[in-house]
Write a protein that holds these residues in place. Structure first.
Motif, mmCIF file in Angstrom:
data_model
loop_
_atom_site.group_PDB
_atom_site.id
_atom_site.type_symbol
_atom_site.label_atom_id
_atom_site.label_comp_id
_atom_site.label_asym_id
_atom_site.label_seq_id
_atom_site.Cartn_x
_atom_site.Cartn_y
_atom_site.Cartn_z
ATOM 1 N N THR A 1 0.856 -1.182 0.000
ATOM 2 C CA THR A 1 0.000 0.000 0.000
ATOM 3 C C THR A 1 0.895 1.236 0.000
ATOM 4 O O THR A 1 2.026 1.189 0.506
ATOM 5 C CB THR A 1 -0.912 0.032 1.233
ATOM 6 O OG1 THR A 1 -0.098 0.199 2.419
ATOM 7 C CG2 THR A 1 -1.738 -1.235 1.358
ATOM 8 N N PRO A 2 0.428 2.358 -0.552
ATOM 9 C CA PRO A 2 1.254 3.575 -0.561
ATOM 10 C C PRO A 2 1.732 3.966 0.833
ATOM 11 O O PRO A 2 2.883 4.373 1.016
ATOM 12 C CB PRO A 2 0.313 4.623 -1.156
ATOM 13 C CG PRO A 2 -0.615 3.838 -2.030
ATOM 14 C CD PRO A 2 -0.834 2.532 -1.312
ATOM 15 N N ARG A 3 0.850 3.842 1.818
ATOM 16 C CA ARG A 3 1.225 4.222 3.196
ATOM 17 C C ARG A 3 2.305 3.298 3.739
ATOM 18 O O ARG A 3 3.312 3.762 4.297
ATOM 19 C CB ARG A 3 -0.005 4.174 4.095
ATOM 20 C CG ARG A 3 0.274 4.571 5.553
ATOM 21 C CD ARG A 3 -1.011 4.551 6.379
ATOM 22 N NE ARG A 3 -0.780 4.970 7.750
ATOM 23 C CZ ARG A 3 -0.374 4.161 8.711
ATOM 24 N NH1 ARG A 3 -0.151 2.880 8.449
ATOM 25 N NH2 ARG A 3 -0.183 4.616 9.938
ATOM 26 N N ASP A 4 2.118 1.978 3.595
ATOM 27 C CA ASP A 4 3.122 1.030 4.086
ATOM 28 C C ASP A 4 4.446 1.201 3.360
ATOM 29 O O ASP A 4 5.521 1.129 3.973
ATOM 30 C CB ASP A 4 2.618 -0.404 3.908
ATOM 31 C CG ASP A 4 1.537 -0.776 4.905
ATOM 32 O OD1 ASP A 4 1.340 -0.022 5.874
ATOM 33 O OD2 ASP A 4 0.866 -1.805 4.689
ATOM 34 N N GLY B 1 -4.992 -10.779 1.541
ATOM 35 C CA GLY B 1 -4.273 -9.533 1.744
ATOM 36 C C GLY B 1 -4.580 -8.479 0.701
ATOM 37 O O GLY B 1 -5.475 -8.629 -0.138
ATOM 38 N N TRP B 2 -3.807 -7.402 0.747
ATOM 39 C CA TRP B 2 -3.966 -6.269 -0.163
ATOM 40 C C TRP B 2 -3.585 -6.699 -1.581
ATOM 41 O O TRP B 2 -2.647 -7.470 -1.794
ATOM 42 C CB TRP B 2 -3.089 -5.118 0.311
ATOM 43 C CG TRP B 2 -3.291 -3.847 -0.434
ATOM 44 C CD1 TRP B 2 -4.401 -3.064 -0.443
ATOM 45 C CD2 TRP B 2 -2.340 -3.185 -1.284
ATOM 46 N NE1 TRP B 2 -4.211 -1.951 -1.233
ATOM 47 C CE2 TRP B 2 -2.955 -1.993 -1.767
ATOM 48 C CE3 TRP B 2 -1.034 -3.465 -1.679
ATOM 49 C CZ2 TRP B 2 -2.298 -1.117 -2.611
ATOM 50 C CZ3 TRP B 2 -0.382 -2.587 -2.524
ATOM 51 C CH2 TRP B 2 -1.019 -1.428 -2.985
ATOM 52 N N LEU B 3 -4.311 -6.223 -2.568
ATOM 53 C CA LEU B 3 -4.069 -6.506 -3.987
ATOM 54 C C LEU B 3 -4.270 -7.983 -4.341
ATOM 55 O O LEU B 3 -3.657 -8.487 -5.288
ATOM 56 C CB LEU B 3 -2.655 -6.072 -4.400
ATOM 57 C CG LEU B 3 -2.379 -4.555 -4.451
ATOM 58 C CD1 LEU B 3 -0.948 -4.304 -4.862
ATOM 59 C CD2 LEU B 3 -3.332 -3.857 -5.406
ATOM 60 N N ALA B 4 -5.127 -8.665 -3.589
ATOM 61 C CA ALA B 4 -5.341 -10.094 -3.845
ATOM 62 C C ALA B 4 -6.432 -10.360 -4.878
ATOM 63 O O ALA B 4 -6.651 -11.512 -5.259
ATOM 64 C CB ALA B 4 -5.686 -10.809 -2.541
ATOM 65 N N GLU B 5 -7.127 -9.315 -5.351
ATOM 66 C CA GLU B 5 -8.257 -9.516 -6.267
ATOM 67 C C GLU B 5 -7.880 -10.324 -7.509
ATOM 68 O O GLU B 5 -8.637 -11.234 -7.904
ATOM 69 C CB GLU B 5 -8.857 -8.163 -6.673
ATOM 70 C CG GLU B 5 -9.581 -7.428 -5.559
ATOM 71 C CD GLU B 5 -8.630 -6.697 -4.631
ATOM 72 O OE1 GLU B 5 -7.402 -6.664 -4.930
ATOM 73 O OE2 GLU B 5 -9.090 -6.165 -3.607
ATOM 74 N N PRO B 6 -6.749 -10.053 -8.180
ATOM 75 C CA PRO B 6 -6.402 -10.862 -9.359
ATOM 76 C C PRO B 6 -6.207 -12.343 -9.027
ATOM 77 O O PRO B 6 -6.515 -13.209 -9.853
ATOM 78 C CB PRO B 6 -5.091 -10.229 -9.853
ATOM 79 C CG PRO B 6 -5.136 -8.825 -9.337
ATOM 80 C CD PRO B 6 -5.811 -8.921 -8.008
ATOM 81 N N ILE B 7 -5.708 -12.622 -7.837
ATOM 82 C CA ILE B 7 -5.522 -14.012 -7.415
ATOM 83 C C ILE B 7 -6.871 -14.696 -7.259
ATOM 84 O O ILE B 7 -7.082 -15.822 -7.735
ATOM 85 C CB ILE B 7 -4.728 -14.071 -6.086
ATOM 86 C CG1 ILE B 7 -3.330 -13.475 -6.272
ATOM 87 C CG2 ILE B 7 -4.634 -15.503 -5.573
ATOM 88 C CD1 ILE B 7 -2.580 -13.253 -4.978
ATOM 89 N N ILE B 8 -7.805 -14.012 -6.590
ATOM 90 C CA ILE B 8 -9.142 -14.569 -6.379
ATOM 91 C C ILE B 8 -9.829 -14.812 -7.724
ATOM 92 O O ILE B 8 -10.460 -15.855 -7.943
ATOM 93 C CB ILE B 8 -9.999 -13.632 -5.508
ATOM 94 C CG1 ILE B 8 -9.278 -13.275 -4.204
ATOM 95 C CG2 ILE B 8 -11.361 -14.257 -5.228
ATOM 96 C CD1 ILE B 8 -8.917 -14.448 -3.358
#
Length: 406
Positions: free
Chosen positions: A129-132, A263-270
């Motif tokens: 994430t941008p913040r992390d 986790g974050w950005l997992a949509e393509p995996i799902i």
């Protein structure tokens, strides 16, 4: 000025350990606290104060003489405001400060040691994430720059710190993570209920961890499809044949079990899982307890971690402890963890991963036993006690040097 007769006083940031569902860096911080408390328990010359933003959880080591908890407020901007102010006020009390995480206060009036888990945020910035990404990049940089020593969780991470942050090799100390083997286990009934709940009904390939891009799950899914296609073309020998007697036979093709939170950005995996022609055999369990994880690993055909960047890799270590063959990437820190006890693959080579899955699936009982024995021997090399000793020795040496050169 420190009076020599006083106990050496270590201040420790305990916030990473003071959470409910511990994963990754939380586990590292917690287990080190437990081990450090044990190592200093009967040593009256060392006192430790664990600094927290909120009340300590009951699972943390109990207070005693020489081991105390101190709640510092306010919680907001804790690392950069509340913590440095407290350290400044107690600069005549604490001899050294240690954080088992990446972040040390920008202004620290006493010598400190910080830690680095990995530098994936520099190699794969788009997977955070941008913040992390901002915090890891900026805060780690100055934490490492001003630390007397840096604790790295593998020799690979140590090389990254030396290269990325221009520190000398002598300034970076390796303290491996470990994994406490859980003695308890689910009952047969509980295990059967758990497997039935998730539809796990045959042999399976296992992934344990957060579902996120840098775990390379897209390629693992592609490799699983290739493996299943190959298995359909070349199934096991028929029972009763000469070759069948040498093989570990399974009645159904292996499933693929992905155990961990999304986790974050997992949509393509799902989405990839949904579109897979073997979707019905790809199972996502969500977050699992330690006992459920032990049951999954103990019964897995193999446990995979083919991530693009791993600072260490606890799942392969747990696989070796609980009797599963690790299949890992041949890059970053993973060869350090597995040694010769598992299968190493190029994480970008989908065909290679599929081939390794096939090889593991077709191992004979005797061949599997050889790998499992090597895994137990390899896993025995890692312990939290040894890591705590390394860190404690590092802290004491810095204090000793500080007061002898003052």
């Amino acid at each position: 000025m420190r009076i020599v007769a006083d106990p050496l006083h270590i201040a420790i940031d305990g916030n990473e350990a003071n959470v409910t569902n511990r994963v990754g860096s939380n586990v590292y911080a917690y287990e080190l606290l437990v081990a450090l408390e044990e190592k200093t328990r009967n040593n009256p010359t060392i006192a430790c104060t664990i600094l927290l933003a909120q009340a300590p959880m009951s699972t943390l080591p109990q207070e005693r003489n020489g081991w105390k908890y101190k709640i510092i407020t306010p919680q907001k901007f804790w690392t950069q405001w509340a913590l440095p102010l407290h350290l400044f006020m107690k600069r005549g009390v604490y001899d050294i400060f240690f954080t088992p995480g990446h972040y040390a206060p920008r202004i620290c009036p006493i010598p400190y040691v910080s830690s680095v888990m990995d530098t994936a945020y520099l190699e794969y910035p788009d997977q955070f994430t941008p913040r992390d990404r901002m915090q890891l990049t900026k805060w780690t940089a100055y934490s490492v720059e001003h630390a007397r020593k840096i604790i790295a969780i593998s020799h690979y991470t140590r090389r990254c710190v030396v290269e990325k942050y221009n520190r000398q090799e002598k300034d970076v100390v390796v303290a491996y993570p470990a994994s406490n083997k859980i003695k308890e286990a689910l009952s047969q009934e509980q295990q059967a209920q758990f497997f039935a709940k998730h539809g796990i009904s045959t042999a399976y390939i296992l992934f344990v961890g957060t579902l996120q891009p840098r775990k390379n799950l897209g390629r693992l899914l592609d490799a699983y499809e290739i493996f299943r296609d190959e298995l359909a073309k070349n199934p096991d020998p028929e029972p009763g044949s000469k070759n069948a007697k040498k093989k570990q036979l399974f009645t159904q093709p292996p499933q693929l079990v992905l155990a961990g939170k999304v986790g974050w950005l997992a949509e393509p995996i799902i989405e990839k899982i949904k579109k897979s022609k073997y979707a019905k055999d790809i199972i996502m369990t969500g977050y699992i307890s330690d006992l459920e994880k032990k049951a999954l690993i103990s019964n897995a055909l193999c446990t995979t971690l083919v991530g693009l960047h791993e600072g260490f890799g606890i799942p392969p270590l747990e696989a070796m402890q609980y009797g599963s063959i690790p299949l890992v990437a041949n890059t970053t820190s993973l060869p350090e963890v597995v040694g010769k006890a598992g299968f190493l693959v190029d994480p970008t080579d989908i065909e290679g991963i599929a081939h390794a899955l096939s090889r593991i699936y077709r191992l004979t009982v005797r061949e599997r036993a050889v790998y499992l024995r090597a895994g137990r021997e390899q896993a025995a090399q890692f312990s939290w006690g040894r890591s705590a000793e390394v860190i404690l020795k590092t802290l004491l040496a810095i204090v000793d040097q500080t007061y002898h050169t003052a």
